[in-house]
Design a protein around this motif. Structure first.
Motif, PDB file in Angstrom:
ATOM      1  N   ASP A 125       0.832  -1.198   0.000  1.00 23.16           N
ATOM      2  CA  ASP A 125       0.000   0.000   0.000  1.00 23.16           C
ATOM      3  C   ASP A 125       0.866   1.247   0.000  1.00 23.16           C
ATOM      4  O   ASP A 125       1.773   1.399   0.832  1.00 23.16           O
ATOM      5  N   GLY A 131      -2.920   1.211  -3.690  1.00 20.74           N
ATOM      6  CA  GLY A 131      -3.378   0.087  -2.880  1.00 20.74           C
ATOM      7  C   GLY A 131      -3.143  -1.232  -3.597  1.00 20.74           C
ATOM      8  O   GLY A 131      -3.305  -1.326  -4.824  1.00 20.74           O
ATOM      9  N   THR A 132      -2.754  -2.261  -2.867  1.00 28.10           N
ATOM     10  CA  THR A 132      -2.460  -3.548  -3.512  1.00 28.10           C
ATOM     11  C   THR A 132      -3.688  -4.116  -4.210  1.00 28.10           C
ATOM     12  O   THR A 132      -3.572  -4.685  -5.300  1.00 28.10           O
ATOM     13  N   PHE A 133      -4.849  -3.960  -3.611  1.00 29.70           N
ATOM     14  CA  PHE A 133      -6.066  -4.536  -4.205  1.00 29.70           C
ATOM     15  C   PHE A 133      -6.411  -3.853  -5.520  1.00 29.70           C
ATOM     16  O   PHE A 133      -6.700  -4.517  -6.523  1.00 29.70           O
ATOM     17  N   VAL A 134      -6.348  -2.516  -5.543  1.00 28.17           N
ATOM     18  CA  VAL A 134      -6.714  -1.803  -6.771  1.00 28.17           C
ATOM     19  C   VAL A 134      -5.690  -2.071  -7.876  1.00 28.17           C
ATOM     20  O   VAL A 134      -6.049  -2.211  -9.056  1.00 28.17           O
ATOM     21  N   GLN A 163      -3.926  -4.802  -8.308  1.00 28.45           N
ATOM     22  CA  GLN A 163      -4.186  -6.157  -8.801  1.00 28.45           C
ATOM     23  C   GLN A 163      -5.434  -6.208  -9.672  1.00 28.45           C
ATOM     24  O   GLN A 163      -5.478  -6.951 -10.657  1.00 28.45           O
ATOM     25  N   LYS A 164      -6.454  -5.409  -9.313  1.00 27.55           N
ATOM     26  CA  LYS A 164      -7.680  -5.348 -10.128  1.00 27.55           C
ATOM     27  C   LYS A 164      -7.384  -4.810 -11.523  1.00 27.55           C
ATOM     28  O   LYS A 164      -7.872  -5.340 -12.530  1.00 27.55           O
ATOM     29  N   LYS A 177      -5.372  -7.406 -13.482  1.00 24.65           N
ATOM     30  CA  LYS A 177      -6.255  -8.497 -13.914  1.00 24.65           C
ATOM     31  C   LYS A 177      -7.087  -8.066 -15.119  1.00 24.65           C
ATOM     32  O   LYS A 177      -7.294  -8.844 -16.055  1.00 24.65           O
TER      33      LYS A 177
END
Length: 473
Positions: free
Chosen positions: A18, A95-98, A100-101, A104
């Protein structure tokens, strides 16, 4: 070597943690098409397909009609990109999640996940950078001090490549001259050539040897100096470790033999890293655990670049000191006559006498051994101690303006092989061998130097080099 794949690759180019900003990099034949499928302008239009190169655009990443993030995007058209291919870089929130989204989503639009180091590998294979510059990319990332960073940046800017290309050009000229003379002896004479070649070989070997001579300094700058603290029990080894680390890394008591295992820390002194091991006191002991610690101390000392030998000057030298001295053979050594705040019994001449008795082939005049009066408790002599480390390894100064310092073991090995080949040419000349013998070894030197910049390497080596890179670079 196989031609690089035209597949489009994508990866997160920033750290997977993050943070304020993250970057997703897409590179390859269809990079713009992939980016265009993800990015929308504020008005909802797909604009990257017609975007100007090297221009930043504001918008959103949208997948399945859902806004993933508010971003900035830039299109870098070939060949004016890091990889030499069409590239799209998306700057999003970190952010790591965003991240990666978004990655992907890029993969779902036709890109594949990049392998470690694949962007830099493509830059090399597409001729954007030579192999030495490509390796410097990772060296910059992994730099742990100012000097390592400076020399890595110099190499990234092509300092080593320029040196190697000049050496290869000089060697190639001689090869071409010899071959031309052998093919056309009526018009090109080799009379007197041997003496001219000797002069050229002296110049070539001197320049190659100069680069080789920087490699040891380069290793110390890049990897740090492997340093071991030794001495008999309770002389101040743990106190020195705590002084260097600036914290209570080691237990310090009046009880001899407190340190039974090896304590390891990395510290920075005068911009240089020391990989320090504080060892058990070297002495005869019947304690099983302590005996193992003593053996470990001797093993670490054997592999060390620098040994810090501490002597308690308030106590007489004894057999335990005589056990330590042989460990100092063939090593750079700083002897600390510690506890100078207490009445002294041991003098420098006493240490030298014992030293020469046990190691008669060594001398305090050869520049690899130093002795300093210290009090670790009161910091007396510690500034001199720090400066002495630079004296031993870098003659007191590290010339950051000296552009070419070899820091890579692969480069060092190639230079050593090239040097040996040039030496063989000189030997052939002195023995009066036929000129075609010169060409064989000259070509070997040319080939070995080519390995440094990637012009004489196979695909397996290239893959091995870039497999050590981080993801997204």
């Amino acid at each position: 070597m196989n031609i690089i794949s035209n597949e489009t690759i994508a990866a997160i180019a920033t750290g997977l943690t993050d943070s304020g900003i993250g970057i997703i990099r897409i590179s390859g034949e269809n990079a713009v098409k992939v980016g265009n499928g993800l990015f929308r302008s504020p008005s909802g239009k797909k604009i990257l397909e017609h975007a100007k190169t090297h221009t930043l655009y504001y918008g959103y990443i949208i997948e399945n009609d859902i806004v993933i993030d508010e971003v900035m995007a830039v299109v870098l058209k070939a060949p004016r990109s890091f990889t030499g291919e069409d590239t799209v870089e998306i700057q999003c929130h970190g952010g790591t999640f965003v991240m990666q989204k978004i990655l992907k989503a890029a993969l779902s639009h036709g890109a594949r996940l990049a392998e470690p180091g694949e962007f830099t590998k493509r830059a090399f294979l597409n001729g954007r950078i030579d192999l030495s510059r490509a390796e410097a990319v990772m060296d910059v990332i992994q730099s742990q001090n100012e000097y390592a960073l400076r020399f890595s940046v110099n190499q990234l800017n092509g300092s080593l490549e320029k040196e190697i290309r000049k050496l290869r050009a000089d060697i190639l000229y001689e090869i071409a001259f010899i071959e031309s003379a052998l093919d056309d002896p009526e018009h090109i004479s080799l009379e007197g050539y041997q003496e001219k070649l000797k002069i050229k070989l002296d110049n070539l070997t001197e320049n190659v040897n100069r680069l080789i001579s920087t490699s040891e300094d380069g290793r110390f700058i890049k990897e740090g100096i492997n340093t071991v603290i030794i001495g008999k029990p309770n002389v101040g080894k743990s106190s020195l470790m705590n002084f260097l680390t600036g914290e209570e890394s080691a237990i310090v008591t009046e009880i001899a033999g407190t340190t039974r295992d090896v304590l390891r820390e990395t510290v920075k002194i005068s911009g240089i890293h020391l990989n320090i091991a504080d060892t058990a006191g070297i002495h005869d002991t019947e304690d099983t655990v302590e005996k193992i610690g003593v053996e470990k101390a001797k093993k670490y000392a054997k592999d060390a670049d620098l040994i810090l030998y501490i002597i308690d000057r308030s106590l007489p030298l004894d057999e335990r000191d005589r056990e330590v001295i042989p460990v100092l053979k063939d090593k750079k050594v700083i002897i600390l006559l510690n506890k100078s705040d207490l009445p002294g019994i041991v003098l420098e001449k006493d240490v030298k006498k014992m030293f020469y008795e046990l190691l008669p082939d060594r001398s305090f005049d050869d520049g690899d051994i130093a002795m300093i009066q210290t009090s670790i408790k009161s910091n007396e002599g510690m500034e001199e101690f720090k400066n002495k480390i630079k004296d031993l390894f870098f003659k007191g100064e590290i010339d950051v303006n000296h552009e070419v310092v070899v820091t890579n073991i692969r480069h060092q090995e190639a230079l050593l092989d090239a040097y040996e080949s040039l030496r063989m040419v000189r030997k052939s000349v002195e023995q009066g061998m036929p000129e075609d013998f010169y060409s064989i070894d000259l070509m070997s030197a040319y080939t070995f130097l080519g390995r440094i910049i990637g012009e004489e390497v196979d695909e397996d080596l290239v893959n091995e080099i870039f497999s050590k890179f981080c993801m997204g670079k």
